[in-house]
Design an enzyme around this catalytic site. Structure first.
Site, PDB file in Angstrom:
ATOM      1  N   ASP A  98       0.862  -1.185   0.000  1.00  0.00           N
ATOM      2  CA  ASP A  98       0.000   0.000   0.000  1.00  0.00           C
ATOM      3  C   ASP A  98       0.896   1.233   0.000  1.00  0.00           C
ATOM      4  OD1 ASP A  98      -2.072   1.747   0.127  1.00  0.00           O
ATOM      5  OD2 ASP A  98      -2.814   1.106   2.082  1.00  0.00           O
ATOM      6  N   ALA A  99       1.156   1.757  -1.185  1.00  0.00           N
ATOM      7  CA  ALA A  99       2.072   2.882  -1.348  1.00  0.00           C
ATOM      8  C   ALA A  99       1.404   4.108  -1.957  1.00  0.00           C
ATOM      9  CB  ALA A  99       3.261   2.463  -2.224  1.00  0.00           C
ATOM     10  N   LYS A 100       0.326   3.892  -2.709  1.00  0.00           N
ATOM     11  CA  LYS A 100      -0.433   4.984  -3.343  1.00  0.00           C
ATOM     12  C   LYS A 100       0.477   5.913  -4.127  1.00  0.00           C
ATOM     13  CE  LYS A 100      -4.102   4.866   0.163  1.00  0.00           C
ATOM     14  NZ  LYS A 100      -3.497   3.876   1.096  1.00  0.00           N
ATOM     15  N   ARG A 101       1.403   5.336  -4.866  1.00  0.00           N
ATOM     16  CA  ARG A 101       2.335   6.135  -5.669  1.00  0.00           C
ATOM     17  C   ARG A 101       1.602   6.809  -6.822  1.00  0.00           C
ATOM     18  NH1 ARG A 101       6.031   6.375  -1.808  1.00  0.00           N
ATOM     19  NH2 ARG A 101       7.506   4.640  -1.721  1.00  0.00           N
TER      20      ARG A 101
END
Length: 278
Positions: A93-96
């Site tokens: 879960d990085a939401k880059r």
């Protein structure tokens, strides 16, 4: 197997739609773990081992590791999951969200350094910010669509072409962007009506659904809105309600019980609805 294949297999093998979020906060650890050099890894490993029988996926949130200078622990943790619980996919879960060569580096970070099976990304900058992740064959790309936070409505509900922006994202994901067949969407459990709208748009595409547990999302409404015809199609995430179900030395046992209870609550609804649909 690809991310989607491993997810389908995990749904069947564990009879679960539960995704266990891994958001380690050292200040909330039991006394016996606090101030230990390997505390973050040891805590997360214990949670993983205790909840794996009830989980279709794990979702470590990179910020909780990076803010504690524990990126090495994150690498070690994902390796542990792959080695000890093969077949359960790991979502970073990085939401880059960036374009061109920068997105390529974020993709390498997710899939080569951390060896995640999938990663969450932000579509605000368009397809060229997503495309570098799709170049990694068999890896999942999970696009933010209708997020569980209240402020998501500031942009996601803006009208574009006669429909809300989040629906445009869903349509693009289902039609133009999903060349690899490994795209999924994030839709929050706090908005079951929007889950149903997205499901109607994207068909069988998997949905990552945060917001059950500490954020107050309703299990019955979530399952009713998001299940596919065969009663799957979802990774329903719970993090804090499982991680911190207990604060004593039996924290892992308490987490196991919370995960089992959540899995069973989800299954009760989807089984009942499946029978009702027949």
């Amino acid at each position: 197997m690809s991310f989607t294949q491993s997810l389908v297999s995990a749904w069947a093998h564990t009879n679960s739609l539960l995704c266990v979020g891994l958001d380690p906060e050292p200040k909330r650890f039991p006394a016996g773990l606090k101030n230990r050099p390997e505390a973050i890894f040891d805590f997360c490993r214990a949670i993983v081992d205790a909840t794996a029988p009830y989980a279709c996926s794990f979702k470590p949130q990179i910020a909780y590791f990076a803010s504690n200078r524990a990126e090495d622990a994150l690498e070690q943790l994902i390796a542990h999951i792959h080695e000890q619980h093969p077949g359960i996919p790991v979502i970073l879960d990085a939401k880059r969200g960036d374009i061109g060569s920068t997105a390529e580096q974020y993709a390498r970070e997710s899939f080569e350094r951390y060896r995640a099976d999938a990663v969450t990304v932000n579509p605000y900058m368009g397809f060229d910010s997503i495309e570098p992740y799709l170049a990694h064959q068999g890896k999942g790309v999970i696009v933010l669509c209708r997020t569980s936070n209240p402020g998501g409505s500031d942009l996601q509900f803006l009208e574009t072409g006669g429909r809300p922006l989040y629906q445009q994202v869903a349509r693009l994901a289902a039609d133009k962007w999903n060349a690899s067949g490994e795209l999924s969407l994030v839709v929050g459990a706090t908005f079951p009506a929007e889950i149903a709208e997205v499901r109607a748009i994207v068909g069988e595409m998997p949905l990552l659904i945060p917001g059950v547990g500490a954020q107050g999302g309703d299990v019955a409404a979530t399952v009713g809105a998001g299940r596919t015809a065969n009663g799957t199609g979802m990774m329903i995430n719970s993090s804090r309600a499982i991680l911190y179900a207990g604060d004593g030395e039996d924290f892992a046992e308490q987490a196991s019980r919370a995960a089992a209870a959540t899995r069973d609550a989800i299954n009760l609804v989807r089984t009942h609805r499946g029978q009702s649909d027949e």
